[in-house]
Design a protein around this motif. Structure first.
Motif, short mmCIF file in Angstrom:
data_model
loop_
_atom_site.label_atom_id
_atom_site.label_comp_id
_atom_site.label_asym_id
_atom_site.label_seq_id
_atom_site.Cartn_x
_atom_site.Cartn_y
_atom_site.Cartn_z
N LYS A 1 52.27 42.44 49.65
CA LYS A 1 51.85 41.13 50.12
C LYS A 1 52.03 40.06 49.04
O LYS A 1 51.66 40.26 47.88
N GLN A 2 52.61 38.94 49.47
CA GLN A 2 52.71 37.79 48.58
C GLN A 2 51.42 36.98 48.67
O GLN A 2 50.94 36.68 49.76
N ASP A 3 50.86 36.61 47.52
CA ASP A 3 49.65 35.78 47.53
C ASP A 3 49.98 34.41 48.12
O ASP A 3 51.07 33.87 47.93
N ASN B 1 58.28 24.44 36.31
CA ASN B 1 58.42 23.48 37.41
C ASN B 1 58.91 24.10 38.72
O ASN B 1 59.36 23.37 39.61
N ASN B 2 58.86 25.41 38.84
CA ASN B 2 59.23 26.09 40.07
C ASN B 2 58.06 26.93 40.57
O ASN B 2 57.25 27.42 39.77
N GLU B 3 57.98 27.08 41.88
CA GLU B 3 56.90 27.86 42.47
C GLU B 3 57.25 29.35 42.52
O GLU B 3 58.34 29.72 42.97
N PHE B 4 56.33 30.16 42.08
CA PHE B 4 56.47 31.61 42.16
C PHE B 4 55.21 32.18 42.81
O PHE B 4 54.26 31.44 43.08
N ALA B 5 55.22 33.47 43.06
CA ALA B 5 54.06 34.09 43.71
C ALA B 5 53.71 35.40 43.03
O ALA B 5 54.60 36.15 42.61
N THR B 6 52.44 35.69 42.96
CA THR B 6 52.01 37.01 42.53
C THR B 6 51.98 37.93 43.75
O THR B 6 51.95 37.47 44.88
N ILE B 7 52.01 39.22 43.49
CA ILE B 7 52.18 40.21 44.57
C ILE B 7 51.06 41.24 44.54
O ILE B 7 50.64 41.69 43.48
N GLN B 8 50.57 41.58 45.72
CA GLN B 8 49.65 42.71 45.87
C GLN B 8 50.48 43.89 46.37
O GLN B 8 50.93 43.93 47.51
N TYR B 9 50.70 44.84 45.48
CA TYR B 9 51.62 45.95 45.75
C TYR B 9 50.86 47.27 45.75
O TYR B 9 50.36 47.71 44.71
N GLN B 10 50.73 47.88 46.91
CA GLN B 10 50.03 49.15 47.02
C GLN B 10 50.92 50.29 46.53
O GLN B 10 52.12 50.32 46.79
N ARG B 11 50.32 51.23 45.83
CA ARG B 11 51.03 52.40 45.33
C ARG B 11 50.67 53.64 46.14
O ARG B 11 49.53 53.79 46.61
N LEU B 12 51.64 54.53 46.30
CA LEU B 12 51.41 55.80 46.98
C LEU B 12 51.15 56.89 45.95
O LEU B 12 51.69 56.83 44.83
#
Length: 311
Positions: free
Chosen positions: A73-75, A83-94
């Protein structure tokens, strides 16, 4: 002496044919001979080689419920970097054991994928095709330009137009454009459909849908050319994901490259000059009498020891 012997033989045959018992014996012999001849003839037509195992000999289905085992999931709130938009990620591990099992099961599933040249005319739900193309549309691409278009052809007249031009151009390919070694390599694969001297591709009109994968060489924005980056590699990745999605949806296809017919196909589909035909793919279900090249463990896929090298 010979004359007496011949007369004796004729008398014996006459007696056999003129007595009820003799006539019945001859009739049974004739019927038996015809049955044996028919059996031998049928056995010759249905001749099979020695059975050998293949990777899917013992494959089993585990049911057909979709499973989404983890999420990425992207936050919703972006972060600013240079000066650019980025996103942190919620990454589930198996867990490691689940990871190993899923990778092995997915390989087993994909190893059952085969290319088909004999199609049923049974219709396919357009929403299923749309979902499969949606998967292909998630493919990574150079600078996120997505240089592809998937043209779905279901109109019978257009499918027949495409078939005719492809058959005509492919005959030229076999006669003049392709090396003899290329033709010889294809012959065992296509011989259950047509010969190299008489090209016939009925699946192009029988399959309920054709997907024309178009490679977009450049974009047109407000009448101006805008470059796409790595269109070959990007479209190739998307096409591979489309094959995977179609197999996952229980559909079959065939990757075909209609050499010489690309321009005509583009015009039949009403597409612009910035697009080129990358692949022509019939989509649907196998015909009931469909055949595919016979493979065993020996030649099912390329040897993994040659496909994968660790350095």
């Amino acid at each position: 002496m010979a004359s007496n012997k011949n007369n004796s033989t004729l008398e014996t045959i006459t007696q056999l044919l003129t007595t009820p018992k003799g006539f019945a014996s001859v009739s049974i012999a004739i019927v038996g001979s015809l049955f044996v001849a028919k059996y031998i003839s049928q056995a010759s037509k249905n001749r099979t080689g020695k059975a050998q195992p293949n990777p899917n000999s013992n494959a089993k289905s585990n049911g057909y419920d979709s499973v989404i085992p983890f999420t990425v999931k992207q936050d919703e709130k972006p972060v600013i970097r240079n000066n650019n938009e980025f996103a942190t990620i919620q990454y589930q591990r198996l867990p490691k054991d689940a990871q190993l099992k899923r990778s092995k099961d997915f390989f087993t599933f994909m190893n059952m994928r085969r290319s088909f040249r004999h199609f049923s005319d049974e219709s396919v739900d357009m929403e299923v095709i749309r979902n499969c193309i949606s998967v292909a549309n998630t493919a990574p691409s150079g600078a996120h330009t997505s240089p592809w278009t998937f043209v779905v052809v279901t109109d019978p007249k257009k499918k027949m137009e495409i078939r005719k031009v492809v058959e005509a151009e492919e005959q030229i390919n076999y006669d003049r454009r392709m090396k003899k070694t290329w033709v010889d390599a294809l012959e065992p694969v296509i011989s259950n459909l047509h010969s190299v001297d008489s090209i016939s591709k009925p699946y192009l009109s029988t399959a309920p849908a054709l997907i024309i994968v178009m490679k977009e060489m450049y974009r047109l924005e407000d009448g101006k050319k805008v470059d796409n980056y790595y269109p070959n590699q990007s479209t190739g990745i998307a096409a591979g994901m489309l094959f995977t999605a179609l197999h996952n949806a229980n559909l079959v296809t065939l990757p075909s490259t209609p050499m010489g017919a690309e321009k005509a196909i583009r015009e039949i589909c009403g597409r612009q000059q910035n697009e080129k035909v990358f692949l022509l793919m019939p989509i649907g279900y196998p015909a009931k009498d469909a055949t595919i090249p016979y493979r065993t463990n020996k030649d099912w896929r390329k040897d993994m020891n040659k496909s994968m090298v660790i350095v």
